[in-house]
Design an enzyme around this catalytic site. Structure first.
Site, mmCIF file in Angstrom:
data_model
loop_
_atom_site.group_PDB
_atom_site.id
_atom_site.type_symbol
_atom_site.label_atom_id
_atom_site.label_comp_id
_atom_site.label_asym_id
_atom_site.label_seq_id
_atom_site.Cartn_x
_atom_site.Cartn_y
_atom_site.Cartn_z
ATOM 1 N N LYS A 1 13.806 0.013 -0.972
ATOM 2 C CA LYS A 1 12.753 -0.535 -0.113
ATOM 3 C C LYS A 1 11.503 -0.718 -0.966
ATOM 4 C CE LYS A 1 13.950 1.025 4.533
ATOM 5 N NZ LYS A 1 13.562 1.874 5.677
ATOM 6 N N HIS B 1 4.163 7.777 11.874
ATOM 7 C CA HIS B 1 3.492 6.524 11.502
ATOM 8 C C HIS B 1 2.312 6.254 12.408
ATOM 9 C CE1 HIS B 1 7.006 4.490 9.133
ATOM 10 N NE2 HIS B 1 6.216 5.189 8.355
HETATM 11 N N1 GLY Z 1 12.205 6.060 3.655
HETATM 12 C C1 GLY Z 1 13.206 5.606 4.552
HETATM 13 C C2 GLY Z 1 14.212 4.735 3.906
HETATM 14 O O1 GLY Z 1 14.225 4.578 2.708
HETATM 15 O O2 GLY Z 1 15.010 4.148 4.597
#
Ligand code: GLY
Length: 374
Positions: free
Chosen positions: A153, A264
């Protein structure tokens, strides 16, 4: 080159891009050699751009560059000031400028030396420069070691929300040198410990038990070296397995967001500065645990054990004073993990097991928020 006493390798088994996560105390001095040893299926050129922030670079930059040059790489470096306000497209443009100046090619690689912010931005630059070049993660914070550096990500913040711009782009190698934690500020160490506790609750009951049996988890110096190695290994194994099964978060990977739904929202309300990500996740895990108790999915005794563990890691188990509950509930609806307008919670059903629950009423959320108020 320094001596490495213990080297563990975990493979993230992705069909297109399998890659290794290497955990080795003193491994930083082997960075260049191990980049060549791992990920051989991908052709690698000589040009490397090291991206870091000034404080991490002062501590480790020259060692990283020396190791890369010893392995024959032609290295340039680019520094971005520390902190969330710099996680922007403008900073990524700075990386592009440095990549252009260094005449990076398709086979070149960016090396991210830093915490999650540096890793996310470097990965995004690598995903997009020349339509995608390679990148290597050298995480220097506990949170980046156990979570952000693995799984591909990448991204930056948009003025309207965190991590709204991004891409999945898997690294060639993740190199974790636990000795670098020695210089990590204590609050950052604790932030990472929140993610470690998360793995214990969602995936690895044995890890939870080992953490539970440890007297003090609140700072690097208090955690025995062998336990630290276990913590890193088990956390990275959990992350690697989950990502291998669900790279693009179509299902299972969502469990990694345990504690993040309310976490969050708390980060957003408090402006991303008053509370660290890990502290917000800790509060979010306490809230999720209590929601699970309310829904009859988890026992109060287990929820209390989780809370005790969070406290032992020096993390907050209460929401910040004066938190606006209406604002929080409204924000939950706007989270990017909402699907068809339903807020998704990851809720524990045991130690090491969770369920994804799509319908939790606002009343239950409000009740629990009152319960965990400071
Ligand atoms: N930090 C959550 C993921 O990498 O999906």
């Amino acid at each position: 080159m320094g001596v490495v006493q213990e080297k563990s390798v975990i493979t993230v088994e992705l069909p297109q891009n399998p890659y290794d996560v290497v955990i080795a105390p003193g491994g930083l001095d082997h960075l260049g050699a191990w980049i060549l040893d791992h990920g051989k299926q991908r052709k690698l050129g000589k040009k490397m751009l090291l991206v870091s922030n000034p404080s991490v670079f002062d501590l480790y930059g020259q060692r990283a560059i020396a190791s890369l040059e010893q392995a024959g790489f032609d290295v340039a470096y680019h520094l971005i000031p520390d902190g969330e306000p710099h996680k922007t497209l403008a900073s990524v443009e700075g990386i592009y400028d440095a990549a252009y100046a260094h005449r990076m090619e398709r086979s070149s690689a960016i090396v991210a030396l830093g915490g999650g912010i540096i890793g996310d931005m470097s990965g995004f630059a690598a995903a997009t420069w020349l339509r995608g070049i390679q990148f290597i993660q050298v995480p220097t914070s506990l949170l980046a070691m156990v979570d952000a550096s693995i799984g591909g990500k990448t991204g930056v913040n948009h003025p309207l929300g965190k991590n709204l711009i991004g891409a999945f782009h898997q690294p060639r190698l993740v190199l974790i040198d636990p000795q670098m934690l020695d210089t990590l500020p204590v609050r950052e160490f604790r932030a990472g410990m929140a993610e470690v506790i998360k793995y214990g609750v969602i995936w690895d009951a044995d890890l939870f038990e080992q953490l539970d049996a440890t007297a003090d988890l609140s700072e690097y110096a208090a955690v025995p070296v062998s336990l630290l190695q276990t913590i890193l290994l088990r956390s990275c194994q959990a992350k690697a397995i989950v990502v291998s099964k669900d790279e693009k978060e179509a299902g299972l990977r969502a469990i990694l967001n345990y504690g993040h739904t309310i976490g969050h929202a708390i980060e957003s309300i408090t402006g991303y500065t008053a509370v660290t990500h890990g502290e917000a996740v800790a509060m979010g895990m306490v809230a999720a645990g209590e929601i699970a108790v309310q829904l009859g999915m988890w026992s109060k005794a287990l929820s209390d054990r989780q809370t005790a563990l969070i406290r032992k890691a020096g993390l907050p188990a209460h929401s910040p004073a004066g938190l606006d509950h209406d604002q929080l509930v409204t924000l939950l609806q706007a989270d990017k993990k909402v699907e068809d307008g339903k807020v998704r919670f990851i809720l524990p059903t045991g130690i090491g097991t969770v369920e994804i629950v799509n319908e939790v009423s606002a009343d239950v959320v409000r009740h629990v928020l009152r319960q965990i108020e400071a």
